[in-house]
Design a protein around this motif. Structure first.
Motif, PDB file in Angstrom:
ATOM      1  N   SER A  17     -10.946   5.378   2.585  1.00  0.00           N
ATOM      2  CA  SER A  17      -9.524   5.100   2.379  1.00  0.00           C
ATOM      3  C   SER A  17      -9.127   3.804   3.066  1.00  0.00           C
ATOM      4  N   LEU A  18      -8.110   3.181   2.498  1.00  0.00           N
ATOM      5  CA  LEU A  18      -7.473   2.025   3.105  1.00  0.00           C
ATOM      6  C   LEU A  18      -5.984   2.105   2.818  1.00  0.00           C
ATOM      7  N   ARG A  19      -5.219   1.505   3.707  1.00  0.00           N
ATOM      8  CA  ARG A  19      -3.773   1.440   3.489  1.00  0.00           C
ATOM      9  C   ARG A  19      -3.368  -0.034   3.530  1.00  0.00           C
ATOM     10  N   LYS A  65      -4.450   6.761 -10.718  1.00  0.00           N
ATOM     11  CA  LYS A  65      -3.607   7.952 -10.596  1.00  0.00           C
ATOM     12  C   LYS A  65      -4.337   9.056  -9.844  1.00  0.00           C
ATOM     13  N   GLY A  66      -3.623   9.662  -8.920  1.00  0.00           N
ATOM     14  CA  GLY A  66      -4.203  10.737  -8.139  1.00  0.00           C
ATOM     15  C   GLY A  66      -4.984  10.261  -6.926  1.00  0.00           C
ATOM     16  N   ARG A  67      -5.251   8.959  -6.849  1.00  0.00           N
ATOM     17  CA  ARG A  67      -5.995   8.411  -5.709  1.00  0.00           C
ATOM     18  C   ARG A  67      -5.141   7.461  -4.872  1.00  0.00           C
ATOM     19  N   PHE A  68      -4.259   6.717  -5.513  1.00  0.00           N
ATOM     20  CA  PHE A  68      -3.422   5.739  -4.820  1.00  0.00           C
ATOM     21  C   PHE A  68      -1.976   6.214  -4.794  1.00  0.00           C
ATOM     22  N   THR A  69      -1.273   5.846  -3.728  1.00  0.00           N
ATOM     23  CA  THR A  69       0.141   6.173  -3.605  1.00  0.00           C
ATOM     24  C   THR A  69       0.899   4.950  -3.120  1.00  0.00           C
ATOM     25  N   ILE A  70       1.937   4.589  -3.856  1.00  0.00           N
ATOM     26  CA  ILE A  70       2.786   3.472  -3.457  1.00  0.00           C
ATOM     27  C   ILE A  70       4.045   4.014  -2.799  1.00  0.00           C
ATOM     28  N   SER A  71       4.513   3.336  -1.760  1.00  0.00           N
ATOM     29  CA  SER A  71       5.727   3.746  -1.068  1.00  0.00           C
ATOM     30  C   SER A  71       6.416   2.505  -0.524  1.00  0.00           C
ATOM     31  N   ARG A  72       7.670   2.661  -0.146  1.00  0.00           N
ATOM     32  CA  ARG A  72       8.398   1.537   0.422  1.00  0.00           C
ATOM     33  C   ARG A  72       9.363   2.011   1.485  1.00  0.00           C
ATOM     34  N   ASP A  73       9.684   1.104   2.388  1.00  0.00           N
ATOM     35  CA  ASP A  73      10.662   1.353   3.437  1.00  0.00           C
ATOM     36  C   ASP A  73      11.634   0.188   3.414  1.00  0.00           C
ATOM     37  N   ASN A  74      12.779   0.393   2.812  1.00  0.00           N
ATOM     38  CA  ASN A  74      13.735  -0.705   2.663  1.00  0.00           C
ATOM     39  C   ASN A  74      14.341  -1.128   4.003  1.00  0.00           C
ATOM     40  N   ALA A  75      14.367  -0.239   4.954  1.00  0.00           N
ATOM     41  CA  ALA A  75      14.891  -0.593   6.275  1.00  0.00           C
ATOM     42  C   ALA A  75      13.952  -1.558   6.996  1.00  0.00           C
ATOM     43  N   LYS A  76      12.670  -1.468   6.684  1.00  0.00           N
ATOM     44  CA  LYS A  76      11.668  -2.321   7.325  1.00  0.00           C
ATOM     45  C   LYS A  76      11.161  -3.425   6.408  1.00  0.00           C
ATOM     46  N   ASN A  77      11.682  -3.484   5.193  1.00  0.00           N
ATOM     47  CA  ASN A  77      11.251  -4.501   4.220  1.00  0.00           C
ATOM     48  C   ASN A  77       9.745  -4.464   3.977  1.00  0.00           C
ATOM     49  N   THR A  78       9.225  -3.279   3.773  1.00  0.00           N
ATOM     50  CA  THR A  78       7.790  -3.157   3.551  1.00  0.00           C
ATOM     51  C   THR A  78       7.500  -2.256   2.348  1.00  0.00           C
ATOM     52  N   LEU A  81       0.512   0.599   0.005  1.00  0.00           N
ATOM     53  CA  LEU A  81      -0.348   1.208  -1.010  1.00  0.00           C
ATOM     54  C   LEU A  81      -1.436   1.976  -0.276  1.00  0.00           C
ATOM     55  N   GLN A  82      -1.335   3.282  -0.295  1.00  0.00           N
ATOM     56  CA  GLN A  82      -2.358   4.142   0.282  1.00  0.00           C
ATOM     57  C   GLN A  82      -3.435   4.388  -0.755  1.00  0.00           C
ATOM     58  N   MET A  83      -4.659   4.018  -0.421  1.00  0.00           N
ATOM     59  CA  MET A  83      -5.765   4.124  -1.369  1.00  0.00           C
ATOM     60  C   MET A  83      -6.801   5.090  -0.827  1.00  0.00           C
ATOM     61  N   ASN A  84      -7.002   6.173  -1.537  1.00  0.00           N
ATOM     62  CA  ASN A  84      -7.977   7.189  -1.159  1.00  0.00           C
ATOM     63  C   ASN A  84      -9.079   7.278  -2.203  1.00  0.00           C
ATOM     64  N   SER A  85     -10.172   7.912  -1.831  1.00  0.00           N
ATOM     65  CA  SER A  85     -11.308   8.104  -2.744  1.00  0.00           C
ATOM     66  C   SER A  85     -11.703   6.794  -3.418  1.00  0.00           C
ATOM     67  N   LEU A  86     -11.866   5.784  -2.612  1.00  0.00           N
ATOM     68  CA  LEU A  86     -12.149   4.456  -3.166  1.00  0.00           C
ATOM     69  C   LEU A  86     -13.525   4.400  -3.807  1.00  0.00           C
ATOM     70  N   GLU A  87     -13.594   3.598  -4.849  1.00  0.00           N
ATOM     71  CA  GLU A  87     -14.814   3.428  -5.630  1.00  0.00           C
ATOM     72  C   GLU A  87     -15.172   1.945  -5.669  1.00  0.00           C
ATOM     73  N   PRO A  88     -16.435   1.630  -5.900  1.00  0.00           N
ATOM     74  CA  PRO A  88     -16.810   0.200  -5.992  1.00  0.00           C
ATOM     75  C   PRO A  88     -15.975  -0.567  -7.020  1.00  0.00           C
ATOM     76  N   GLU A  89     -15.549   0.114  -8.070  1.00  0.00           N
ATOM     77  CA  GLU A  89     -14.730  -0.529  -9.100  1.00  0.00           C
ATOM     78  C   GLU A  89     -13.352  -0.942  -8.591  1.00  0.00           C
ATOM     79  N   ASP A  90     -12.961  -0.465  -7.432  1.00  0.00           N
ATOM     80  CA  ASP A  90     -11.683  -0.847  -6.833  1.00  0.00           C
ATOM     81  C   ASP A  90     -11.777  -2.165  -6.068  1.00  0.00           C
TER      82      ASP A  90
END
Length: 127
Positions: A17-19, A65-78, A81-90
Motif C-alpha cells: 500500500s501507498l498513500r 475500483k475496490g483498491r484505491f480510495t480518494i478523499s479530501r480535506d478542504n480545511a487543510k487544502n489536501t 489517494l489511498q492505494m491498496n493491493s498494488l500491482e506492477p501494472e500500477d
C-alpha cells in the motif's frame, strides 16, 4: 491560480500500500473538483479517480475500483489517494489535478478538462 504538490510516492512490493497526498495552495481549493491521473512510460495519461468539491461524490477507473480510495480535506487544502493491493501494472507517475466544476460529470476522465496540475510523484510496484 492553484498550485498543486504531490507527495508519498515510492517503491513498494506487489500487494503493498501507498498513500499519495496532494497539497494545494490558494483559498479557492473547495471550488475545485480534484482528480488523480497516472502515466506509465510510453503510455498516455489515464484517469484514476476524482472527487467532487464537497467530497460527497467520487468516481474511479475500473482498474482501481475496490483498491484505491480518494478523499479530501478542504480545511487543510489536501486530497489523498489511498492505494491498496498494488500491482506492477500500477507503476506510473501519479498526478493530481484541479477541475473547476460543481459536479464530477463525464468530463472528469479527460485530462484536458482540468485547469491545474501538479508535478507528479513516482510510484513503482515491484513483482
Amino acid at each position: 491560480q492553484v498550485q498543486l504538490v504531490e507527495s508519498g510516492g515510492g517503491l513498494v512490493q506487489t500487494g503493498g500500500s501507498l498513500r499519495l497526498s496532494c497539497a494545494a495552495s490558494g483559498r479557492t481549493f473547495s471550488m475545485y473538483a480534484m482528480g488523480w491521473f497516472r502515466q506509465a512510460p510510453g503510455k498516455e495519461r489515464e484517469f484514476v479517480a476524482a472527487i467532487s468539491r464537497s467530497g460527497g461524490s467520487t468516481n474511479y477507473a475500473d482498474s482501481v475500483k475496490g483498491r484505491f480510495t480518494i478523499s479530501r480535506d478542504n480545511a487543510k487544502n489536501t486530497v489523498a489517494l489511498q492505494m491498496n493491493s498494488l500491482e506492477p501494472e500500477d507503476t506510473a507517475v501519479y498526478y493530481c489535478a484541479a477541475y473547476r466544476s460543481i459536479t464530477i460529470g463525464p468530463l472528469i476522465v479527460y485530462p484536458a478538462a482540468y485547469d491545474y496540475w501538479g508535478q507528479g510523484t513516482q510510484v513503482t510496484v515491484s513483482s
